[in-house]
Design a protein around this motif. Structure first.
Motif, PDB file in Angstrom:
ATOM      1  N   ASP A   1     -36.139 -44.076 118.528  1.00 55.08           N
ATOM      2  CA  ASP A   1     -36.367 -44.142 117.081  1.00 55.08           C
ATOM      3  C   ASP A   1     -37.769 -44.609 116.689  1.00 55.08           C
ATOM      4  N   PHE A   2     -38.748 -44.309 117.515  1.00 54.31           N
ATOM      5  CA  PHE A   2     -40.130 -44.592 117.147  1.00 54.31           C
ATOM      6  C   PHE A   2     -40.659 -43.461 116.283  1.00 54.31           C
ATOM      7  N   SER A   3     -41.535 -43.807 115.361  1.00 55.93           N
ATOM      8  CA  SER A   3     -42.139 -42.807 114.479  1.00 55.93           C
ATOM      9  C   SER A   3     -43.178 -41.996 115.250  1.00 55.93           C
ATOM     10  N   LEU A   4     -43.567 -40.878 114.678  1.00 52.56           N
ATOM     11  CA  LEU A   4     -44.586 -40.058 115.316  1.00 52.56           C
ATOM     12  C   LEU A   4     -45.914 -40.808 115.418  1.00 52.56           C
ATOM     13  N   ALA A   5     -46.228 -41.613 114.410  1.00 48.86           N
ATOM     14  CA  ALA A   5     -47.458 -42.407 114.457  1.00 48.86           C
ATOM     15  C   ALA A   5     -47.411 -43.424 115.603  1.00 48.86           C
ATOM     16  N   GLU A   6     -46.249 -44.044 115.781  1.00 55.83           N
ATOM     17  CA  GLU A   6     -46.100 -45.006 116.878  1.00 55.83           C
ATOM     18  C   GLU A   6     -46.207 -44.300 118.229  1.00 55.83           C
ATOM     19  N   ILE A   7     -45.608 -43.128 118.321  1.00 53.47           N
ATOM     20  CA  ILE A   7     -45.667 -42.374 119.577  1.00 53.47           C
ATOM     21  C   ILE A   7     -47.108 -41.980 119.884  1.00 53.47           C
TER      22      ILE A   7
ATOM     23  N   GLU B   1     -50.673 -55.339 122.483  1.00 54.98           N
ATOM     24  CA  GLU B   1     -50.370 -54.755 121.176  1.00 54.98           C
ATOM     25  C   GLU B   1     -49.105 -53.906 121.251  1.00 54.98           C
ATOM     26  N   VAL B   2     -48.942 -53.198 122.348  1.00 54.59           N
ATOM     27  CA  VAL B   2     -47.727 -52.409 122.560  1.00 54.59           C
ATOM     28  C   VAL B   2     -46.528 -53.350 122.659  1.00 54.59           C
ATOM     29  N   ASP B   3     -46.670 -54.432 123.410  1.00 58.21           N
ATOM     30  CA  ASP B   3     -45.590 -55.410 123.528  1.00 58.21           C
ATOM     31  C   ASP B   3     -45.182 -55.939 122.160  1.00 58.21           C
ATOM     32  N   SER B   4     -46.157 -56.225 121.313  1.00 49.78           N
ATOM     33  CA  SER B   4     -45.888 -56.723 119.967  1.00 49.78           C
ATOM     34  C   SER B   4     -45.135 -55.684 119.137  1.00 49.78           C
ATOM     35  N   MET B   5     -45.559 -54.429 119.244  1.00 48.02           N
ATOM     36  CA  MET B   5     -44.872 -53.359 118.509  1.00 48.02           C
ATOM     37  C   MET B   5     -43.434 -53.209 118.989  1.00 48.02           C
ATOM     38  N   LEU B   6     -43.229 -53.303 120.290  1.00 47.25           N
ATOM     39  CA  LEU B   6     -41.878 -53.185 120.837  1.00 47.25           C
ATOM     40  C   LEU B   6     -40.997 -54.336 120.359  1.00 47.25           C
ATOM     41  N   ALA B   7     -41.552 -55.528 120.301  1.00 51.28           N
ATOM     42  CA  ALA B   7     -40.790 -56.689 119.834  1.00 51.28           C
ATOM     43  C   ALA B   7     -40.374 -56.503 118.374  1.00 51.28           C
ATOM     44  N   LYS B   8     -41.285 -56.009 117.543  1.00 50.80           N
ATOM     45  CA  LYS B   8     -40.957 -55.751 116.130  1.00 50.80           C
ATOM     46  C   LYS B   8     -39.894 -54.661 116.016  1.00 50.80           C
ATOM     47  N   HIS B   9     -40.017 -53.647 116.851  1.00 52.88           N
ATOM     48  CA  HIS B   9     -39.039 -52.557 116.828  1.00 52.88           C
ATOM     49  C   HIS B   9     -37.664 -53.074 117.243  1.00 52.88           C
ATOM     50  N   LEU B  10     -37.636 -53.963 118.214  1.00 52.22           N
ATOM     51  CA  LEU B  10     -36.368 -54.550 118.652  1.00 52.22           C
ATOM     52  C   LEU B  10     -35.697 -55.299 117.506  1.00 52.22           C
ATOM     53  N   VAL B  11     -36.471 -56.046 116.741  1.00 53.02           N
ATOM     54  CA  VAL B  11     -35.926 -56.763 115.580  1.00 53.02           C
ATOM     55  C   VAL B  11     -35.332 -55.758 114.597  1.00 53.02           C
ATOM     56  N   SER B  12     -36.043 -54.672 114.357  1.00 55.01           N
ATOM     57  CA  SER B  12     -35.553 -53.630 113.458  1.00 55.01           C
ATOM     58  C   SER B  12     -34.250 -53.023 113.968  1.00 55.01           C
TER      59      SER B  12
END
Length: 90
Positions: free
Chosen positions: A20-26, A41-52
């Protein structure tokens, strides 16, 4: 026909979309494959995505419980339909 590199790229995109990542994230993740120095930065994005994802799971669990509470297994008349009464209340 696709070459091996293209197939790997398509599989990478498919996996990211399944998560469920967006095209921009991909696109960003794809760029980071060659810039490993910014992996934090990728780790941070993954952590935020996990919260979502956890928030979505909580919302879906609430929906599940609500729907389960509406289901009546026994025979009843339309006027006694608990499900329709609850849905009309919203």
């Amino acid at each position: 026909d696709y070459d091996e590199a293209s197939l790997k790229q398509l599989k990478f995109i498919k996996t990211c979309r399944a998560l469920d990542f967006s095209l921009a994230e991909i696109k960003f993740f794809n760029e980071m494959k060659t810039q490993q120095s910014q992996h934090c930065e990728v780790d941070s994005m993954l952590a935020k995505h996990l919260v979502s994802v956890e928030e979505k799971i909580a919302e879906l669990t609430e929906i599940k419980h609500f729907l389960q509470s509406l289901i009546t297994e026994d025979d009843h008349q339309a006027a006694d339909c608990k499900a329709m009464a609850q849905l009309k209340a919203y």
